[in-house]
Design a protein around this motif. Sequence first.
Motif, PDB file in Angstrom:
ATOM      1  N   GLY A  89       0.819  -1.191   0.000  1.00  0.00           N
ATOM      2  CA  GLY A  89       0.000   0.000   0.000  1.00  0.00           C
ATOM      3  C   GLY A  89       0.861   1.251   0.000  1.00  0.00           C
ATOM      4  O   GLY A  89       2.090   1.191   0.099  1.00  0.00           O
ATOM      5  N   PRO A  90       0.240   2.424  -0.111  1.00  0.00           N
ATOM      6  CA  PRO A  90       0.996   3.676  -0.133  1.00  0.00           C
ATOM      7  C   PRO A  90       1.773   3.891   1.160  1.00  0.00           C
ATOM      8  O   PRO A  90       1.378   3.405   2.226  1.00  0.00           O
ATOM      9  CB  PRO A  90      -0.100   4.740  -0.277  1.00  0.00           C
ATOM     10  CG  PRO A  90      -1.290   4.023  -0.801  1.00  0.00           C
ATOM     11  CD  PRO A  90      -1.208   2.633  -0.243  1.00  0.00           C
ATOM     12  N   ILE A  91       2.889   4.594   1.063  1.00  0.00           N
ATOM     13  CA  ILE A  91       3.613   5.022   2.264  1.00  0.00           C
ATOM     14  C   ILE A  91       3.387   6.521   2.425  1.00  0.00           C
ATOM     15  O   ILE A  91       3.448   7.275   1.458  1.00  0.00           O
ATOM     16  CB  ILE A  91       5.118   4.680   2.199  1.00  0.00           C
ATOM     17  CG1 ILE A  91       5.782   5.247   0.939  1.00  0.00           C
ATOM     18  CG2 ILE A  91       5.333   3.180   2.273  1.00  0.00           C
ATOM     19  CD1 ILE A  91       7.296   5.119   0.934  1.00  0.00           C
ATOM     20  N   ARG A  92       3.108   6.912   3.641  1.00  0.00           N
ATOM     21  CA  ARG A  92       2.776   8.302   3.938  1.00  0.00           C
ATOM     22  C   ARG A  92       3.538   8.746   5.184  1.00  0.00           C
ATOM     23  O   ARG A  92       3.016   8.722   6.295  1.00  0.00           O
ATOM     24  CB  ARG A  92       1.261   8.453   4.149  1.00  0.00           C
ATOM     25  CG  ARG A  92       0.403   8.116   2.938  1.00  0.00           C
ATOM     26  CD  ARG A  92       0.517   9.179   1.850  1.00  0.00           C
ATOM     27  NE  ARG A  92      -0.374   8.890   0.725  1.00  0.00           N
ATOM     28  CZ  ARG A  92       0.023   8.407  -0.445  1.00  0.00           C
ATOM     29  NH1 ARG A  92       1.323   8.141  -0.628  1.00  0.00           N
ATOM     30  NH2 ARG A  92      -0.839   8.183  -1.415  1.00  0.00           N
ATOM     31  N   ASN A  93       4.804   9.097   4.987  1.00  0.00           N
ATOM     32  CA  ASN A  93       5.633   9.605   6.083  1.00  0.00           C
ATOM     33  C   ASN A  93       5.673   8.622   7.264  1.00  0.00           C
ATOM     34  O   ASN A  93       5.400   8.970   8.409  1.00  0.00           O
ATOM     35  CB  ASN A  93       5.135  10.987   6.536  1.00  0.00           C
ATOM     36  CG  ASN A  93       5.200  12.004   5.406  1.00  0.00           C
ATOM     37  OD1 ASN A  93       6.218  12.106   4.723  1.00  0.00           O
ATOM     38  ND2 ASN A  93       4.130  12.731   5.192  1.00  0.00           N
ATOM     39  N   HIS A  94       6.005   7.398   6.945  1.00  0.00           N
ATOM     40  CA  HIS A  94       6.054   6.312   7.924  1.00  0.00           C
ATOM     41  C   HIS A  94       7.446   6.257   8.550  1.00  0.00           C
ATOM     42  O   HIS A  94       8.447   6.168   7.850  1.00  0.00           O
ATOM     43  CB  HIS A  94       5.734   4.994   7.212  1.00  0.00           C
ATOM     44  CG  HIS A  94       5.615   3.816   8.119  1.00  0.00           C
ATOM     45  ND1 HIS A  94       5.520   2.515   7.649  1.00  0.00           N
ATOM     46  CD2 HIS A  94       5.585   3.707   9.490  1.00  0.00           C
ATOM     47  CE1 HIS A  94       5.431   1.680   8.655  1.00  0.00           C
ATOM     48  NE2 HIS A  94       5.470   2.376   9.779  1.00  0.00           N
ATOM     49  N   TRP A  95       7.494   6.288   9.876  1.00  0.00           N
ATOM     50  CA  TRP A  95       8.774   6.200  10.583  1.00  0.00           C
ATOM     51  C   TRP A  95       8.582   5.463  11.901  1.00  0.00           C
ATOM     52  O   TRP A  95       7.469   5.335  12.397  1.00  0.00           O
ATOM     53  CB  TRP A  95       9.386   7.587  10.818  1.00  0.00           C
ATOM     54  CG  TRP A  95       8.519   8.526  11.621  1.00  0.00           C
ATOM     55  CD1 TRP A  95       7.608   9.416  11.139  1.00  0.00           C
ATOM     56  CD2 TRP A  95       8.481   8.664  13.059  1.00  0.00           C
ATOM     57  NE1 TRP A  95       6.992  10.091  12.179  1.00  0.00           N
ATOM     58  CE2 TRP A  95       7.516   9.655  13.368  1.00  0.00           C
ATOM     59  CE3 TRP A  95       9.168   8.050  14.104  1.00  0.00           C
ATOM     60  CZ2 TRP A  95       7.233  10.044  14.679  1.00  0.00           C
ATOM     61  CZ3 TRP A  95       8.887   8.431  15.413  1.00  0.00           C
ATOM     62  CH2 TRP A  95       7.940   9.419  15.684  1.00  0.00           C
ATOM     63  N   LEU A  96       9.698   4.987  12.447  1.00  0.00           N
ATOM     64  CA  LEU A  96       9.648   4.179  13.671  1.00  0.00           C
ATOM     65  C   LEU A  96      10.951   4.394  14.436  1.00  0.00           C
ATOM     66  O   LEU A  96      12.034   4.297  13.859  1.00  0.00           O
ATOM     67  CB  LEU A  96       9.466   2.710  13.294  1.00  0.00           C
ATOM     68  CG  LEU A  96       9.254   1.651  14.378  1.00  0.00           C
ATOM     69  CD1 LEU A  96       8.563   0.433  13.758  1.00  0.00           C
ATOM     70  CD2 LEU A  96      10.554   1.209  15.003  1.00  0.00           C
ATOM     71  N   ALA A  97      10.835   4.669  15.719  1.00  0.00           N
ATOM     72  CA  ALA A  97      12.024   4.912  16.545  1.00  0.00           C
ATOM     73  C   ALA A  97      11.915   4.156  17.858  1.00  0.00           C
ATOM     74  O   ALA A  97      10.888   4.232  18.532  1.00  0.00           O
ATOM     75  CB  ALA A  97      12.186   6.407  16.841  1.00  0.00           C
ATOM     76  N   PRO A  98      12.954   3.403  18.246  1.00  0.00           N
ATOM     77  CA  PRO A  98      12.927   2.742  19.551  1.00  0.00           C
ATOM     78  C   PRO A  98      13.047   3.765  20.674  1.00  0.00           C
ATOM     79  O   PRO A  98      13.862   4.693  20.606  1.00  0.00           O
ATOM     80  CB  PRO A  98      14.158   1.823  19.508  1.00  0.00           C
ATOM     81  CG  PRO A  98      15.093   2.496  18.554  1.00  0.00           C
ATOM     82  CD  PRO A  98      14.232   3.175  17.534  1.00  0.00           C
ATOM     83  N   THR A  99      12.224   3.595  21.694  1.00  0.00           N
ATOM     84  CA  THR A  99      12.328   4.469  22.869  1.00  0.00           C
ATOM     85  C   THR A  99      12.903   3.715  24.063  1.00  0.00           C
ATOM     86  O   THR A  99      13.402   4.326  24.999  1.00  0.00           O
ATOM     87  CB  THR A  99      10.955   5.047  23.234  1.00  0.00           C
ATOM     88  OG1 THR A  99      10.004   3.985  23.362  1.00  0.00           O
ATOM     89  CG2 THR A  99      10.482   6.006  22.143  1.00  0.00           C
ATOM     90  N   GLY A 100      12.825   2.394  24.021  1.00  0.00           N
ATOM     91  CA  GLY A 100      13.443   1.584  25.068  1.00  0.00           C
ATOM     92  C   GLY A 100      14.924   1.400  24.801  1.00  0.00           C
ATOM     93  O   GLY A 100      15.356   1.338  23.646  1.00  0.00           O
ATOM     94  N   GLU A 101      15.697   1.298  25.853  1.00  0.00           N
ATOM     95  CA  GLU A 101      17.149   1.196  25.698  1.00  0.00           C
ATOM     96  C   GLU A 101      17.643  -0.240  25.631  1.00  0.00           C
ATOM     97  O   GLU A 101      18.715  -0.497  25.082  1.00  0.00           O
ATOM     98  CB  GLU A 101      17.851   1.932  26.852  1.00  0.00           C
ATOM     99  CG  GLU A 101      17.576   3.426  26.858  1.00  0.00           C
ATOM    100  CD  GLU A 101      18.324   4.138  27.973  1.00  0.00           C
ATOM    101  OE1 GLU A 101      19.035   3.455  28.748  1.00  0.00           O
ATOM    102  OE2 GLU A 101      18.203   5.380  28.059  1.00  0.00           O
ATOM    103  N   GLU A 102      16.868  -1.185  26.181  1.00  0.00           N
ATOM    104  CA  GLU A 102      17.301  -2.579  26.233  1.00  0.00           C
ATOM    105  C   GLU A 102      16.114  -3.501  25.989  1.00  0.00           C
ATOM    106  O   GLU A 102      14.975  -3.173  26.327  1.00  0.00           O
ATOM    107  CB  GLU A 102      17.898  -2.919  27.610  1.00  0.00           C
ATOM    108  CG  GLU A 102      19.157  -2.151  27.973  1.00  0.00           C
ATOM    109  CD  GLU A 102      20.356  -2.592  27.177  1.00  0.00           C
ATOM    110  OE1 GLU A 102      20.319  -3.720  26.621  1.00  0.00           O
ATOM    111  OE2 GLU A 102      21.321  -1.817  27.082  1.00  0.00           O
TER     112      GLU A 102
END
Length: 337
Positions: free
Chosen positions: A163-176
């Motif tokens: 499907g379309p991509i619309r400014n998709h991003w992902l960032a880990p917030t946990g350190e371990e």
Amino acid sequence: MLTGFAHETGNHCGSTSLRDVSDFNEWGLSEPLCFGIGAGLGFSYIEREDSPTRQFVGRSPWLETGFYDHLGITFEERDGQPFDDAWTDIRTHLDAGRPVLLFVDIYYLEYFDSDVHFSPHVVVAVGHEDDTVLLADSEFDDVQRLPLDQLADSLDSDHGFFGPIRNHWLAPTGEEPTRPVANAIHDGIALTTKTMLEPESFSFSDASTSTGTHGLAGMRAFGRDLPDWQALPDATWCTRFAYQNVEKRGTGGGAFRGLFAPFLDEAAERTDLVTAELAAEAHEIASDWSDIGQSLKRAGLADEEDEAKAAYEEAGEQVLAVADREEELYRTLRDRL
């Protein structure tokens, strides 16, 4: 740029990006482990209105989120924001010392120099300077500098496999990781077998211009259709793209089975769930897929209609045979869970 971030090329964009993040955080996970923990293996056979009108992808759409979920690492994910809002959030994570996965279309990346739309391609944002973002890309040794206007274009595309991509991003917030690696391996295999054996259990957000058949059902639909590909108006491009999606385009070889097999090698060393014999079978399956790739290549390059016809038919028979072999592997793994 994030202090201490080191980048190396890899086999697949998503699993290489996850390995880079793992190395940065000293989690100690190889690329095949990242791929398998995230349940990256899959299969989707897609019919489209635009060329290529027939295509497939051998990975799942949830590799990246599955990786963090199964390891118990918290993360923030956004999809559908306006670019300015997305960039503000991405920059906030970078300034806090966190790498950010971005889902992009390579067509808009000047450094990629591609005349073909291909997404989602996963890269890691590792810094920003003035009006540029710094990206670690699995295909390139060095960190790339991309102007923000190109980033905006690459993050917004109608040409995604799922499907379309619309400014998709992902960032880990946990350190371990908060779960043992052995448990994450178990969950990765459980999700992989369900993806392939019970695709009806999932939603694969297909674009409105395409219909997809997934898992082993998709593989068998692909195999049954291949003898008819010769009559497609864009048969040459469909066949070339199919070969590339077996052996090229960041698959790790063998339609991603070349990444799943070494994952099972490592899983056999870490858990009782996988045996050396099952891992060896996965390597054989990856080899079968490479043979399929060669049949597709012959079909696409054939000068005579009869030669092409024979190659398409051979490829179809090979796909149906390997689907049976994969089904036995996944059922055996599921029975051991």
